[in-house]
Design a protein around this motif. Structure first.
Motif, PDB file in Angstrom:
ATOM      1  N   THR A  79      -5.462  12.841   4.320  1.00 17.52           N
ATOM      2  CA  THR A  79      -5.613  11.442   3.963  1.00 17.52           C
ATOM      3  C   THR A  79      -4.692  11.127   2.787  1.00 17.52           C
ATOM      4  N   GLU A  80      -4.080   9.953   2.835  1.00 17.06           N
ATOM      5  CA  GLU A  80      -3.121   9.555   1.798  1.00 17.06           C
ATOM      6  C   GLU A  80      -3.445   8.149   1.310  1.00 17.06           C
ATOM      7  N   TYR A  81      -3.386   7.988  -0.008  1.00 11.53           N
ATOM      8  CA  TYR A  81      -3.460   6.668  -0.625  1.00 11.53           C
ATOM      9  C   TYR A  81      -2.083   6.356  -1.176  1.00 11.53           C
ATOM     10  N   MET A  82      -1.458   5.315  -0.638  1.00  9.77           N
ATOM     11  CA  MET A  82      -0.103   4.956  -1.041  1.00  9.77           C
ATOM     12  C   MET A  82      -0.133   3.650  -1.833  1.00  9.77           C
ATOM     13  N   PHE A  83       0.451   3.691  -3.009  1.00 15.34           N
ATOM     14  CA  PHE A  83       0.607   2.513  -3.856  1.00 15.34           C
ATOM     15  C   PHE A  83       1.951   1.888  -3.497  1.00 15.34           C
ATOM     16  N   LEU A  84       1.906   0.712  -2.896  1.00 16.71           N
ATOM     17  CA  LEU A  84       3.087   0.051  -2.349  1.00 16.71           C
ATOM     18  C   LEU A  84       3.593  -1.007  -3.321  1.00 16.71           C
ATOM     19  N   TYR A  85       4.843  -0.896  -3.695  1.00 16.62           N
ATOM     20  CA  TYR A  85       5.473  -1.784  -4.666  1.00 16.62           C
ATOM     21  C   TYR A  85       6.665  -2.512  -4.046  1.00 16.62           C
ATOM     22  N   THR A  86       7.019  -3.614  -4.684  1.00 19.01           N
ATOM     23  CA  THR A  86       8.326  -4.231  -4.481  1.00 19.01           C
ATOM     24  C   THR A  86       8.990  -4.320  -5.851  1.00 19.01           C
ATOM     25  N   ALA A  87      10.303  -4.336  -5.847  1.00 19.62           N
ATOM     26  CA  ALA A  87      11.070  -4.453  -7.089  1.00 19.62           C
ATOM     27  C   ALA A  87      12.247  -5.364  -6.827  1.00 19.62           C
ATOM     28  N   ASP A  88      12.641  -6.117  -7.864  1.00 16.52           N
ATOM     29  CA  ASP A  88      13.772  -7.031  -7.682  1.00 16.52           C
ATOM     30  C   ASP A  88      14.785  -6.986  -8.822  1.00 16.52           C
TER      31      ASP A  88
END
Length: 164
Positions: A79-88
């Motif tokens: 099982t994986e918990y992924m912290f999803l980001y965007t950057a600009d």
């Protein structure tokens, strides 16, 4: 279970994408992903994000935002918990090779990415790349929903069987 980060760095209508081609035992081999990786001991999500982006690209993020926490359930992977980001916004340079691939410039030296091939890809083209099925779901949400969201993706092998 494991914790990871993933970031879609945007610049001029393009995402910086990583084509995972270099590691034989890579569960994502052959797929295109954003930039990220596994937490190290005692790291926060932001610390992991900044370290992984720098290690893989030589870039230092100056503007980024946590957009989602994605839970991956699998019958073959943990099982994986992924912290999803965007950057600009970022500092640093990428050298464009004759074939269009990018090589990070770290401490003034070209330092090839050890994970695969980096390329800027038009955001509209990203869905046509070889992606995990679930990635298509959260990539669409990143473009259509400016807020924070959670997502649970359930896989059997490499096949997405359900999502919530």
């Amino acid at each position: 279970m494991r914790n990871t980060t993933l970031c879609y760095i945007e610049n001029n209508g393009r995402y910086l994408m990583l084509h995972r081609t270099k590691k034989d035992n890579d569960q994502s081999k052959g797929k295109w992903l954003g930039i990220g990786g596994k937490f190290e001991d005692e790291e926060s999500p932001d610390e992991c994000l900044l370290r992984e982006v720098y290690e893989e690209t030589g870039l230092s993020l100056t503007s980024y935002r946590l957009r989602s926490i994605v839970t991956f359930i699998s019958d073959i992977y943990e099982t994986e918990y992924m912290f999803l980001y965007t950057a600009d916004a970022f500092t640093g340079d990428l050298y464009e090779e004759p074939d269009g691939s990018l090589t990070p410039i770290i401490n003034g030296n070209r330092t090839p990415c050890t994970e695969g091939v980096l390329k800027w890809v038009d955001i509209d083209i990203v869905p046509s790349l070889e992606l995990w099925e679930g990635d298509r779901i959260f990539l669409k949400r990143l473009r259509t929903d400016n807020g924070f969201f959670t997502l649970k993706l359930c896989y059997e092998g490499d096949r997405l069987v359900s999502y919530i």
